[in-house]
Design an enzyme around this catalytic site. Sequence first.
Site, PDB file in Angstrom:
ATOM      1  N   GLY A  26       0.821  -1.220   0.000  1.00  0.00           N
ATOM      2  CA  GLY A  26       0.000   0.000   0.000  1.00  0.00           C
ATOM      3  C   GLY A  26       0.849   1.262   0.000  1.00  0.00           C
ATOM      4  N   ASP A  52      -1.717 -12.086   6.468  1.00  0.00           N
ATOM      5  CA  ASP A  52      -3.086 -11.644   6.181  1.00  0.00           C
ATOM      6  C   ASP A  52      -3.694 -11.243   7.524  1.00  0.00           C
ATOM      7  OD1 ASP A  52      -5.831 -11.513   5.900  1.00  0.00           O
ATOM      8  OD2 ASP A  52      -5.984 -13.303   4.645  1.00  0.00           O
ATOM      9  N   ILE A  53      -4.048  -9.971   7.670  1.00  0.00           N
ATOM     10  CA  ILE A  53      -4.459  -9.498   9.009  1.00  0.00           C
ATOM     11  C   ILE A  53      -5.802 -10.065   9.462  1.00  0.00           C
ATOM     12  CG2 ILE A  53      -3.053  -7.397   8.856  1.00  0.00           C
ATOM     13  CD1 ILE A  53      -5.798  -5.861   8.595  1.00  0.00           C
ATOM     14  N   TYR A  77      -9.012  -2.150   3.566  1.00  0.00           N
ATOM     15  CA  TYR A  77      -9.907  -2.296   2.407  1.00  0.00           C
ATOM     16  C   TYR A  77     -10.416  -0.889   2.133  1.00  0.00           C
ATOM     17  CZ  TYR A  77     -13.786  -4.146  -0.433  1.00  0.00           C
ATOM     18  OH  TYR A  77     -14.661  -4.441  -1.447  1.00  0.00           O
ATOM     19  N   TYR A 141     -18.121   1.652   4.117  1.00  0.00           N
ATOM     20  CA  TYR A 141     -16.686   1.778   4.399  1.00  0.00           C
ATOM     21  C   TYR A 141     -16.491   2.497   5.737  1.00  0.00           C
ATOM     22  CZ  TYR A 141     -12.029   3.916   4.213  1.00  0.00           C
ATOM     23  OH  TYR A 141     -10.769   4.362   4.528  1.00  0.00           O
ATOM     24  N   LYS A 145     -14.661   1.240   9.243  1.00  0.00           N
ATOM     25  CA  LYS A 145     -13.522   1.939   9.872  1.00  0.00           C
ATOM     26  C   LYS A 145     -13.866   2.312  11.320  1.00  0.00           C
ATOM     27  CE  LYS A 145     -10.039   2.761   8.006  1.00  0.00           C
ATOM     28  NZ  LYS A 145      -8.835   1.877   7.845  1.00  0.00           N
ATOM     29  N   TRP A 166      -8.091  11.577   2.596  1.00  0.00           N
ATOM     30  CA  TRP A 166      -7.619  11.767   1.215  1.00  0.00           C
ATOM     31  C   TRP A 166      -6.101  11.564   1.097  1.00  0.00           C
ATOM     32  CZ3 TRP A 166     -10.524  16.760  -0.842  1.00  0.00           C
ATOM     33  CH2 TRP A 166     -11.896  16.529  -0.801  1.00  0.00           C
TER      34      TRP A 166
HETATM   35  N1  LIG Z   1      -6.429   6.214   0.743  1.00  0.00           N
HETATM   36  C1  LIG Z   1      -7.141   7.162   1.345  1.00  0.00           C
HETATM   37  O1  LIG Z   1      -7.564   8.139   0.729  1.00  0.00           O
HETATM   38  C2  LIG Z   1      -7.421   7.066   2.832  1.00  0.00           C
HETATM   39  C3  LIG Z   1      -8.270   8.000   3.428  1.00  0.00           C
HETATM   40  C4  LIG Z   1      -8.499   7.923   4.805  1.00  0.00           C
HETATM   41  C5  LIG Z   1      -7.911   6.899   5.543  1.00  0.00           C
HETATM   42  N2  LIG Z   1      -7.121   5.989   4.919  1.00  0.00           N
HETATM   43  C6  LIG Z   1      -6.521   4.905   5.730  1.00  0.00           C
HETATM   44  O2  LIG Z   1      -5.111   5.043   5.695  1.00  0.00           O
HETATM   45  C7  LIG Z   1      -4.498   3.755   5.820  1.00  0.00           C
HETATM   46  C8  LIG Z   1      -3.468   3.570   4.708  1.00  0.00           C
HETATM   47  O3  LIG Z   1      -4.148   3.666   3.461  1.00  0.00           O
HETATM   48  P1  LIG Z   1      -3.421   3.498   2.058  1.00  0.00           P
HETATM   49  O4  LIG Z   1      -3.989   4.535   1.171  1.00  0.00           O
HETATM   50  O5  LIG Z   1      -1.964   3.368   2.204  1.00  0.00           O
HETATM   51  O6  LIG Z   1      -4.019   2.077   1.612  1.00  0.00           O
HETATM   52  P2  LIG Z   1      -3.714   1.231   0.306  1.00  0.00           P
HETATM   53  O7  LIG Z   1      -2.715   1.897  -0.580  1.00  0.00           O
HETATM   54  O8  LIG Z   1      -5.048   0.827  -0.264  1.00  0.00           O
HETATM   55  O9  LIG Z   1      -3.008  -0.067   0.931  1.00  0.00           O
HETATM   56  C9  LIG Z   1      -3.679  -1.006   1.699  1.00  0.00           C
HETATM   57  C10 LIG Z   1      -2.941  -2.318   1.511  1.00  0.00           C
HETATM   58  O10 LIG Z   1      -3.514  -3.304   2.377  1.00  0.00           O
HETATM   59  C11 LIG Z   1      -3.537  -4.528   1.664  1.00  0.00           C
HETATM   60  N3  LIG Z   1      -4.479  -5.467   2.259  1.00  0.00           N
HETATM   61  C12 LIG Z   1      -5.807  -5.610   2.006  1.00  0.00           C
HETATM   62  N4  LIG Z   1      -6.304  -6.623   2.734  1.00  0.00           N
HETATM   63  C13 LIG Z   1      -5.277  -7.135   3.477  1.00  0.00           C
HETATM   64  C14 LIG Z   1      -5.175  -8.190   4.429  1.00  0.00           C
HETATM   65  N5  LIG Z   1      -6.248  -8.938   4.770  1.00  0.00           N
HETATM   66  N6  LIG Z   1      -3.980  -8.421   5.006  1.00  0.00           N
HETATM   67  C15 LIG Z   1      -2.881  -7.696   4.662  1.00  0.00           C
HETATM   68  N7  LIG Z   1      -2.919  -6.690   3.748  1.00  0.00           N
HETATM   69  C16 LIG Z   1      -4.106  -6.419   3.175  1.00  0.00           C
HETATM   70  C17 LIG Z   1      -3.928  -4.105   0.275  1.00  0.00           C
HETATM   71  O11 LIG Z   1      -3.651  -5.123  -0.659  1.00  0.00           O
HETATM   72  P3  LIG Z   1      -4.598  -5.259  -1.961  1.00  0.00           P
HETATM   73  O12 LIG Z   1      -4.436  -3.988  -2.739  1.00  0.00           O
HETATM   74  O13 LIG Z   1      -4.034  -6.472  -2.631  1.00  0.00           O
HETATM   75  O14 LIG Z   1      -5.996  -5.436  -1.454  1.00  0.00           O
HETATM   76  C18 LIG Z   1      -3.051  -2.867   0.072  1.00  0.00           C
HETATM   77  O15 LIG Z   1      -1.762  -3.201  -0.412  1.00  0.00           O
HETATM   78  C19 LIG Z   1      -5.649   2.750   5.790  1.00  0.00           C
HETATM   79  O16 LIG Z   1      -6.034   2.421   7.100  1.00  0.00           O
HETATM   80  C20 LIG Z   1      -6.773   3.522   5.154  1.00  0.00           C
HETATM   81  O17 LIG Z   1      -8.062   3.038   5.479  1.00  0.00           O
HETATM   82  C21 LIG Z   1      -6.841   6.049   3.590  1.00  0.00           C
END
Ligand SMILES: NC(=O)c1ccc[n+]([C@@H]2O[C@H](COP(=O)([O-])OP(=O)(O)OC[C@H]3O[C@@H](n4cnc5c(N)ncnc54)[C@H](OP(=O)(O)O)[C@@H]3O)[C@@H](O)[C@H]2O)c1
Length: 300
Positions: A26, A52-53, A77, A141, A145, A166
Amino acid sequence: MTEAAGQCRVPGFKAGMKVLITGAMGQLAQEFQRTLPLSGHTVQVPSERSLDITDLSSIRSALSDLHPDVVINCAAYNNVDKAETDFETAYGVNAIGPENLAASCREFKALFVHYSSDYVFDGGKEGFYTEADETNPINKYGETKRSGEIRVMNAAPQYLIFRLSWVFGKGRQNFLYKLSEWAGKNPVLKVVSDQVSVPTYTEDIVATTMLAIERGARGLYHLTNSGYASRYEVARYFLEKTGANNIILPVTSDRFPSPAKRPYFSAMSTGRLSAELGCSIPDWKNAIDRYVQNVQGDTQ
Ligand SMILES: NC(=O)c1ccc[n+]([C@@H]2O[C@H](COP(=O)([O-])OP(=O)(O)OC[C@H]3O[C@@H](n4cnc5c(N)ncnc54)[C@H](OP(=O)(O)O)[C@@H]3O)[C@@H](O)[C@H]2O)c1
């Protein structure tokens, strides 16, 4: 929060911790992997397949082998629309998974760091959300969370939860990368102006997280870049910085019907975190400036 106190993006954290990162591929996990070794930390990054968490036994086995000081959960997710129909999977990753990690951290005496989202709020406050505000997610979603937050708080006595919004950084799963792609294909872009929050750079999330760990902060905090903007304002600022000359038109969300509703104004106040750390988190425009420089540097 004063400028004189300095900005939270200046890393000042202690070296020498063993830090286990989940969700290896990620965008936030990638930034931790890039940054932490530069500060003398040992980074442990099991692949998503081996850790896998949602699988408690794979977590326990990783923690018993590696004995990290800190576990930082970047796995999530994040497909907001798909979560409407794929709720069980989203709930597994965003609520059960963090609880599994928190419980295992308790057992193996590690600090647990987890990330949540501004989408736990309904967006109707017409002001910056604080940690004291009631949550009221308006999509599935957001529900997952929020459940993750509660499950972590109940399972681990030593936790840090940061609500982000974001998120952007290296990788393709973010609004700025998608904007660049759309801009390359369409001279005119229509971008929604009725979703307002704060773009937040992975570089600043990592620096602020590590500072909070070093200072011994515990509990739930809002962590975003400073300021606020609509998606339309972000698009205009970002594309101008990249030198693109597309026309960008503001539209309302009803022009792009989607399965999940989004909050109208979900910008959060970082006052509590800034006061605790004695520093300010850079403005979102400054963060985008650095992102553009870094991306351009990578492609040269
Ligand atoms: N992105 C945003 O805009 C945003 C906004 C607010 C909060 N957040 C939070 O910020 C945090 C970091 O987000 P990010 O943008 O870095 O997320 P990201 O790029 O979507 O990365 C999440 C990673 O977790 C992996 N994953 C999914 N299911 C898993 C499992 N069961 N076990 C282990 N790994 C798993 C995904 O793999 P796959 O791709 O193969 O599924 C992906 O590589 C997260 O908690 C997210 O909810 C993000």
